[in-house]
Design an enzyme around this catalytic site. Structure first.
Site, PDB file in Angstrom:
ATOM      1  N   ASP A  10       0.893  -1.167   0.000  1.00 21.61           N
ATOM      2  CA  ASP A  10       0.000   0.000   0.000  1.00 21.61           C
ATOM      3  C   ASP A  10       0.921   1.204   0.000  1.00 21.61           C
ATOM      4  O   ASP A  10       1.550   1.521   1.009  1.00 21.61           O
ATOM      5  CB  ASP A  10      -0.870  -0.053   1.266  1.00 21.61           C
ATOM      6  N   LYS A  72       2.811  11.205  -3.445  1.00 21.78           N
ATOM      7  CA  LYS A  72       1.811  10.490  -4.240  1.00 21.78           C
ATOM      8  C   LYS A  72       0.906  11.464  -5.002  1.00 21.78           C
ATOM      9  O   LYS A  72       0.428  11.153  -6.085  1.00 21.78           O
ATOM     10  CB  LYS A  72       0.976   9.620  -3.309  1.00 21.78           C
ATOM     11  N   GLU A 149      -7.206   0.500  -4.348  1.00 21.86           N
ATOM     12  CA  GLU A 149      -7.143   0.379  -2.887  1.00 21.86           C
ATOM     13  C   GLU A 149      -8.436  -0.171  -2.274  1.00 21.86           C
ATOM     14  O   GLU A 149      -8.384  -1.110  -1.479  1.00 21.86           O
ATOM     15  CB  GLU A 149      -6.780   1.742  -2.276  1.00 21.86           C
ATOM     16  N   ASP A 171     -13.096   4.869   1.592  1.00 19.25           N
ATOM     17  CA  ASP A 171     -11.642   4.897   1.797  1.00 19.25           C
ATOM     18  C   ASP A 171     -11.146   6.345   1.743  1.00 19.25           C
ATOM     19  O   ASP A 171     -11.087   6.953   0.675  1.00 19.25           O
ATOM     20  CB  ASP A 171     -10.984   4.049   0.692  1.00 19.25           C
TER      21      ASP A 171
END
Ligand code: AMP
Length: 598
Positions: A10, A72, A149, A171
């Site tokens: 992850d 990211k 994810e 999420d």
């Protein structure tokens, strides 16, 4: 075989984790400090040594100019960040995090690891996915699959419920938000719909709280802390800490001594923040997430009351207001039985295990969350327009997907056509995202109406290949949508690997675990291996595996060249010569890259 372990990673905006399957169950691997969470932060210490994880995060307040967080958010963008006196691409910085996790896994497993499943937000586009794959390659990892994810989170659930179950995965991480609708029945995990926002997350809450604190401070003292980089970094850190405390306390204090100076006098920051004040700041962002949720429900043709479980993923879902809004909206309690920080890595390792052939139960059916298509002449707002978006693969189509549509030339003797590929849901391409373009040239000189077949192939990692073929002649041209890859040419890539090797030789992950012996060449025994050589040996292993995979499909001439290069590589490995290994790898990489693409 042990070497076949495919790790699950992850790669988060704020934190990253690595997991593997052990004794048939997914487990997250802790670092040397016992913590499974690696902050996604990279920095340089005052001596120029690389810091990764907690060590880097801890110095952020003191040296924001030498520390990089939230990389990211820049993945897939044509940009660089500066660290020390060097500029790095987002892929390179992410690769440092990935290599640290790879080493962590190798230390725990006791053997080298070269393959990984990496998760990305469902809403990551092709460029962002390609950039993630490149980061993996730079880190010496073959990225065997990129999965979404929220989908990964669902893979941690029992694939054989007594009755069909509908799960809603909400999420919210540090930088991104996804909501997905999944259905589990008879061992099949099917993702029905996905929606989200790649630029919304807990970091935004920190920013809002920081602005609130700075505004109050400015009103009181006439000093704007946002104009002072070190003070700003301290307030941001204090805001994040306060935000977390507000998840379990109704009120908290933000205190920072000597945060600034005025007229030679030190100024202290001391402010009380109530949960309800914070909630009002973030409410508009949370309402945006509910709009995405409604869209996912409507795409999946499911009513709120038909949801059996609400699964919370991502650190930011600890915010009580999120629980409250979701319970109001869905009329049922929300679940947090899986650690929201670890669910995604665990699921990634389940996917890795499945690819490696371990029988774990679930079969995954994932979808594309975007519509993909091309720009064509068509009706828009009641007129013919060149900005008409013509969908080819509709959103929520299961992966892998291949679709072909027919288009025609508009002009007589038209000898070329521009294929502009977009993703998005708007009938007007100007409101969608251009993900790639190419030209088909040398079309037959015939009257208008020459047919062009446009084929879209979307693979299991959500990466798109587009082929345009002139129907009458078979003239074909294709492109893999990798705008980020194109920018990141092969040459640059091997330079980046070299640069990273040099940096990683000084890496400290709050005490980065050392690699075990690499298991190649004669140095695999007791002798400590020079880090530069060790990295070169690891890269050699990865490249050898790749070369062996493409070898069977290569023609005789290419196969011979490939074998000769592999022999050279073995000679360089046996000689334990890092420079020669790297030089051979560069040649080999070019050939393998070409053969993979062929
Ligand atoms: P992730 O990307 O899933 O690791 O999530 C990280 C985000 O979760 C960051 O914005 C953190 O500040 C946030 N976070 C972590 N713990 C809490 C908490 N107790 N309350 C609110 N937000 C949190």
């Amino acid at each position: 075989m042990a070497e076949e372990t495919i790790i699950g990673i992850d790669l988060g905006t704020t934190n990253s984790e690595v997991a593997v399957i052990r004794d048939g169950r997914p487990v997250v691997l802790p670092g040397e400090d016992g913590d499974p969470i690696l902050p996604s932060v990279v920095g340089l210490d005052p001596q120029g040594n690389l810091l990764v994880g907690k060590a880097a995060r801890n110095q952020y307040v003191l040296a924001p100019e030498r520390t990089i967080r939230s990389i990211k958010r820049k993945m897939g963008q044509e940009t660089t960040v500066t660290l020390g006196d060097q500029k790095y691409t987002p892929q390179e910085i992410s690769a440092i995090i990935l290599r640290t996790l790879k080493r962590r896994a190798e230390a725990a497993l006791g053997h080298p690891v070269s393959r990984a499943v990496i998760t990305v937000p469902a809403f990551f586009n092709d460029g962002q996915r390609q950039a993630t794959r490149q980061a993996g390659e730079l880190a010496g990892l073959e990225v065997v699959r990129i999965i979404n994810e929220p989908t990964a989170a669902v893979l941690t659930y029992d694939p054989h419920p007594t009755e069909m179950e509908r799960l809603l995965v909400y999420d919210l991480g540090g930088g991104t938000f996804d909501v997905s609708l999944a259905q589990i029945e008879n061992g099949v995990v099917e993702i029905r719909a996905s929606h989200g926002d790649t630029q919304l997350g807990g970091d935004d809450f920190d920013q809002l709280l920081m602005d609130h604190i700075c505004n109050e401070f400015r009103d009181e003292h006439g000093v704007d802390l946002r104009t002072l980089p070190a003070s700003k970094a301290r307030v941001l850190r204090a805001a994040e800490d306060a935000k977390k405390r507000l998840s379990s306390e109704p009120v908290t204090w933000v205190e920072e001594e000597f945060i600034a100076e005025k007229d030679g006098r030190p100024l202290n920051l001391k402010m009380e923040v109530h949960r309800h004040e914070f909630e009002e700041l973030i409410r508009p962002l949370l309402l945006k997430t509910l709009t995405c949720l409604d869209q996912a429900l409507s795409d999946g043709k499911v009513q709120a009351q038909q949801i059996d479980k609400v699964v919370l993923v991502g650190g930011a879902t600890r915010t009580p207001l999120i629980h409250q809004l979701l319970e109001e909206r869905l009329g049922r309690p929300v679940h947090s039985e899986i650690e929201p920080d670890l669910a995604v890595a665990l699921g990634a390792s389940v996917q890795g295990g499945l690819i490696a052939g371990i029988d774990l139960g679930p079969i995954l059916v994932d979808i594309t969350p975007h519509t993909l298509g091309i720009e064509a002449l068509g009706e828009l707002y009641g007129f013919m327009s060149h900005n008409h978006f013509s969908p080819i693969i509709e959103r929520n189509t299961p992966l892998p997907a291949s679709r072909t549509e027919i288009y025609s030339t508009v002009h007589d003797n038209q000898d070329g056509a521009d294929i502009r590929i977009f993703q998005g849901e708007n009938p007007d391409t100007r409101y969608n995202t251009l993900v790639g373009e190419f030209k088909v040239e040398g079309l037959a000189e015939v009257p208008a109406g020459n047919q062009i077949l446009v084929r879209f192939d979307l693979d299991l990692s959500g990466i798109l290949k587009v082929t345009a073929t002139e129907r009458a002649t078979g003239l074909a041209k294709h492109v893999v949508i990798d705008s980020a890859t194109e920018r990141f040419r092969k040459r640059q890539r091997s330079d980046a690997v070299d640069r990273l090797d040099a940096m990683m030789s000084t890496a400290a992950e709050a005490g980065a675990p050392a690699l075990p012996a690499p298991g190649v060449g004669e140095a695999a025994g007791a002798e400590p291996v020079d880090p530069e050589l060790r990295t070169a040996l690891e890269a050699a292993e990865v490249m050898r595996a790749k070369a062996e995979r493409v070898l069977p499909s290569a023609n005789a001439e290419d196969a011979e060249e490939l074998r000769a290069m592999l022999d050279d590589l073995s000679t360089a490995v046996n000689a334990q010569a890092a420079d020669r290994i790297r030089a051979t790898l560069r040649e080999l990489e070019d050939l393998v890259f070409y053969l993979e693409d062929a």
